[in-house]
Design a protein around this motif. Structure first.
Motif, PDB file in Angstrom:
ATOM      1  N   VAL A 254      13.374  -6.901   0.829  1.00 13.32           N
ATOM      2  CA  VAL A 254      11.946  -7.175   0.700  1.00 13.32           C
ATOM      3  C   VAL A 254      11.486  -6.644  -0.650  1.00 13.32           C
ATOM      4  CG1 VAL A 254      11.529  -7.069   3.200  1.00 13.32           C
ATOM      5  CG2 VAL A 254      11.309  -4.998   1.824  1.00 13.32           C
ATOM      6  N   PRO A 255      10.361  -7.128  -1.162  1.00 12.01           N
ATOM      7  CA  PRO A 255       9.860  -6.582  -2.422  1.00 12.01           C
ATOM      8  C   PRO A 255       9.249  -5.197  -2.202  1.00 12.01           C
ATOM      9  CG  PRO A 255       8.436  -8.349  -1.653  1.00 12.01           C
ATOM     10  CD  PRO A 255       9.603  -8.287  -0.718  1.00 12.01           C
ATOM     11  N   CYS A 256       9.570  -4.282  -3.091  1.00 12.81           N
ATOM     12  CA  CYS A 256       8.983  -2.940  -3.041  1.00 12.81           C
ATOM     13  C   CYS A 256       7.484  -3.069  -3.308  1.00 12.81           C
ATOM     14  CB  CYS A 256       9.642  -2.067  -4.106  1.00 12.81           C
ATOM     15  SG  CYS A 256       8.876  -0.444  -4.306  1.00 12.81           S
ATOM     16  N   PRO A 257       6.634  -2.442  -2.490  1.00  9.83           N
ATOM     17  CA  PRO A 257       5.187  -2.552  -2.693  1.00  9.83           C
ATOM     18  C   PRO A 257       4.712  -1.988  -4.037  1.00  9.83           C
ATOM     19  CG  PRO A 257       5.664  -1.634  -0.529  1.00  9.83           C
ATOM     20  CD  PRO A 257       6.956  -1.691  -1.277  1.00  9.83           C
ATOM     21  N   THR A 258       5.472  -1.093  -4.634  1.00  8.61           N
ATOM     22  CA  THR A 258       5.050  -0.470  -5.884  1.00  8.61           C
ATOM     23  C   THR A 258       5.554  -1.213  -7.113  1.00  8.61           C
ATOM     24  OG1 THR A 258       4.990   1.688  -4.802  1.00  8.61           O
ATOM     25  CG2 THR A 258       5.051   1.692  -7.200  1.00  8.61           C
ATOM     26  N   CYS A 259       6.861  -1.413  -7.211  1.00 17.75           N
ATOM     27  CA  CYS A 259       7.434  -2.003  -8.426  1.00 17.75           C
ATOM     28  C   CYS A 259       7.812  -3.471  -8.272  1.00 17.75           C
ATOM     29  CB  CYS A 259       8.654  -1.206  -8.875  1.00 17.75           C
ATOM     30  SG  CYS A 259      10.112  -1.410  -7.807  1.00 17.75           S
TER      31      CYS A 259
ATOM     32  N   CYS B 271      11.597   1.095  -2.628  1.00 25.27           N
ATOM     33  CA  CYS B 271      12.988   1.059  -3.086  1.00 25.27           C
ATOM     34  C   CYS B 271      13.506   2.451  -3.430  1.00 25.27           C
ATOM     35  CB  CYS B 271      13.125   0.128  -4.293  1.00 25.27           C
ATOM     36  SG  CYS B 271      12.213   0.682  -5.749  1.00 25.27           S
ATOM     37  N   SER B 272      12.605   3.403  -3.657  1.00 27.11           N
ATOM     38  CA  SER B 272      13.034   4.739  -4.066  1.00 27.11           C
ATOM     39  C   SER B 272      11.962   5.767  -3.722  1.00 27.11           C
ATOM     40  CB  SER B 272      13.272   4.768  -5.580  1.00 27.11           C
ATOM     41  OG  SER B 272      12.051   4.552  -6.269  1.00 27.11           O
ATOM     42  N   GLN B 273      12.347   7.026  -3.838  1.00 24.01           N
ATOM     43  CA  GLN B 273      11.394   8.106  -3.602  1.00 24.01           C
ATOM     44  C   GLN B 273      10.288   8.059  -4.661  1.00 24.01           C
ATOM     45  OE1 GLN B 273      12.989  12.085  -3.821  1.00 24.01           O
ATOM     46  NE2 GLN B 273      11.187  12.953  -2.851  1.00 24.01           N
ATOM     47  N   ARG B 274      10.626   7.693  -5.881  1.00 22.50           N
ATOM     48  CA  ARG B 274       9.643   7.606  -6.964  1.00 22.50           C
ATOM     49  C   ARG B 274       8.537   6.609  -6.608  1.00 22.50           C
ATOM     50  NH1 ARG B 274       8.850   4.190 -11.264  1.00 22.50           N
ATOM     51  NH2 ARG B 274       7.784   5.118 -13.037  1.00 22.50           N
ATOM     52  N   CYS B 275       8.914   5.413  -6.155  1.00 20.06           N
ATOM     53  CA  CYS B 275       7.914   4.405  -5.789  1.00 20.06           C
ATOM     54  C   CYS B 275       7.075   4.871  -4.607  1.00 20.06           C
ATOM     55  CB  CYS B 275       8.589   3.065  -5.489  1.00 20.06           C
ATOM     56  SG  CYS B 275       9.088   2.186  -6.992  1.00 20.06           S
ATOM     57  N   ARG B 276       7.697   5.558  -3.678  1.00 21.83           N
ATOM     58  CA  ARG B 276       6.958   6.082  -2.522  1.00 21.83           C
ATOM     59  C   ARG B 276       5.923   7.108  -2.972  1.00 21.83           C
ATOM     60  NH1 ARG B 276       9.602   9.583   2.347  1.00 21.83           N
ATOM     61  NH2 ARG B 276       7.745   9.734   3.611  1.00 21.83           N
ATOM     62  N   GLN B 277       6.295   7.989  -3.905  1.00 22.19           N
ATOM     63  CA  GLN B 277       5.381   9.022  -4.404  1.00 22.19           C
ATOM     64  C   GLN B 277       4.240   8.406  -5.220  1.00 22.19           C
ATOM     65  OE1 GLN B 277       5.413  11.620  -2.953  1.00 22.19           O
ATOM     66  NE2 GLN B 277       7.119  12.979  -3.310  1.00 22.19           N
TER      67      GLN B 277
ATOM     68  N   ASP C 136       2.897   5.479  -4.706  1.00 20.93           N
ATOM     69  CA  ASP C 136       1.994   4.906  -3.712  1.00 20.93           C
ATOM     70  C   ASP C 136       1.164   6.003  -3.045  1.00 20.93           C
ATOM     71  OD1 ASP C 136       1.368   2.345  -2.039  1.00 20.93           O
ATOM     72  OD2 ASP C 136       1.763   3.910  -0.547  1.00 20.93           O
ATOM     73  N   LEU C 137       1.798   7.091  -2.666  1.00 22.85           N
ATOM     74  CA  LEU C 137       1.084   8.204  -2.037  1.00 22.85           C
ATOM     75  C   LEU C 137       0.032   8.768  -2.984  1.00 22.85           C
ATOM     76  CD1 LEU C 137       0.717  10.217   0.294  1.00 22.85           C
ATOM     77  CD2 LEU C 137       2.530  11.600  -0.748  1.00 22.85           C
ATOM     78  N   GLY C 138       0.382   8.906  -4.252  1.00 27.11           N
ATOM     79  CA  GLY C 138      -0.569   9.401  -5.244  1.00 27.11           C
ATOM     80  C   GLY C 138      -1.771   8.487  -5.403  1.00 27.11           C
TER      81      GLY C 138
ATOM     82  N   SER D  16      -7.371   5.490  -5.299  1.00 22.94           N
ATOM     83  CA  SER D  16      -7.227   4.231  -6.025  1.00 22.94           C
ATOM     84  C   SER D  16      -7.170   3.067  -5.045  1.00 22.94           C
ATOM     85  CB  SER D  16      -5.957   4.239  -6.879  1.00 22.94           C
ATOM     86  OG  SER D  16      -6.048   5.210  -7.883  1.00 22.94           O
ATOM     87  N   PHE D  17      -6.656   3.334  -3.858  1.00 24.52           N
ATOM     88  CA  PHE D  17      -6.631   2.350  -2.789  1.00 24.52           C
ATOM     89  C   PHE D  17      -7.718   2.735  -1.797  1.00 24.52           C
ATOM     90  CE2 PHE D  17      -1.741   2.176  -3.280  1.00 24.52           C
ATOM     91  CZ  PHE D  17      -1.826   1.228  -4.278  1.00 24.52           C
ATOM     92  N   ALA D  18      -8.363   1.753  -1.235  1.00 24.76           N
ATOM     93  CA  ALA D  18      -9.382   2.021  -0.222  1.00 24.76           C
ATOM     94  C   ALA D  18      -9.407   0.858   0.759  1.00 24.76           C
ATOM     95  CB  ALA D  18     -10.746   2.206  -0.857  1.00 24.76           C
ATOM     96  N   VAL D  19      -9.749   1.163   1.966  1.00 28.29           N
ATOM     97  CA  VAL D  19      -9.900   0.145   3.001  1.00 28.29           C
ATOM     98  C   VAL D  19     -11.390  -0.095   3.170  1.00 28.29           C
ATOM     99  CG1 VAL D  19      -9.487  -0.413   5.418  1.00 28.29           C
ATOM    100  CG2 VAL D  19      -7.792   0.906   4.141  1.00 28.29           C
ATOM    101  N   GLU D  20     -11.795  -1.353   3.020  1.00 30.15           N
ATOM    102  CA  GLU D  20     -13.215  -1.674   3.152  1.00 30.15           C
ATOM    103  C   GLU D  20     -13.674  -1.496   4.592  1.00 30.15           C
ATOM    104  OE1 GLU D  20     -14.835  -5.215   1.459  1.00 30.15           O
ATOM    105  OE2 GLU D  20     -13.294  -5.253  -0.089  1.00 30.15           O
ATOM    106  N   ALA D  21     -14.875  -0.984   4.717  1.00 27.27           N
ATOM    107  CA  ALA D  21     -15.464  -0.809   6.043  1.00 27.27           C
ATOM    108  C   ALA D  21     -16.967  -1.003   5.936  1.00 27.27           C
ATOM    109  CB  ALA D  21     -15.154   0.578   6.592  1.00 27.27           C
ATOM    110  N   SER D  22     -17.555  -1.497   6.982  1.00 27.16           N
ATOM    111  CA  SER D  22     -19.003  -1.650   7.030  1.00 27.16           C
ATOM    112  C   SER D  22     -19.616  -0.294   7.333  1.00 27.16           C
ATOM    113  CB  SER D  22     -19.397  -2.627   8.127  1.00 27.16           C
ATOM    114  OG  SER D  22     -18.800  -3.870   7.917  1.00 27.16           O
ATOM    115  N   PRO D  23     -20.820  -0.035   6.798  1.00 30.53           N
ATOM    116  CA  PRO D  23     -21.464   1.231   7.144  1.00 30.53           C
ATOM    117  C   PRO D  23     -21.802   1.253   8.625  1.00 30.53           C
ATOM    118  CG  PRO D  23     -22.907  -0.139   5.787  1.00 30.53           C
ATOM    119  CD  PRO D  23     -21.594  -0.844   5.887  1.00 30.53           C
TER     120      PRO D  23
END
Length: 66
Positions: free
Chosen positions: A13-18, A34-40, A42-44, A50-57
């Motif tokens: 599958v494609p790595c979500p980061t790279c 694909c690696s610990q680096r890409c996982r870190q 994403d976590l950062g 930088s990432f947010a899930v939209e929600a209604s007030p």
């Protein structure tokens, strides 16, 4: 479970980061990354918001006691 059974369960599958190839199987301890680096990375991004899930007030309900 034989090693042949494990091989048939692996998917690339494609790595979500790279966007590089990542093995999506129990043998990849960082899946879906694909690696610990890409996982870190994403976590950062989540930690720095930088990432947010939209929600209604929330809607105030006047029928509830204050």
């Amino acid at each position: 479970m034989s090693s042949q059974d494990i091989k048939t369960q692996e998917r690339i599958v494609p790595c979500p980061t790279c966007r590089g190839d990542s093995i999506f199987a129990p043998s990849n301890m960082w899946r879906p990354f694909c690696s610990q680096r890409c996982r870190q990375i994403d976590l950062g991004a989540w930690a720095s918001e930088s990432f947010a899930v939209e929600a209604s007030p929330p809607v105030e309900d006047d029928s509830l006691p204050h």
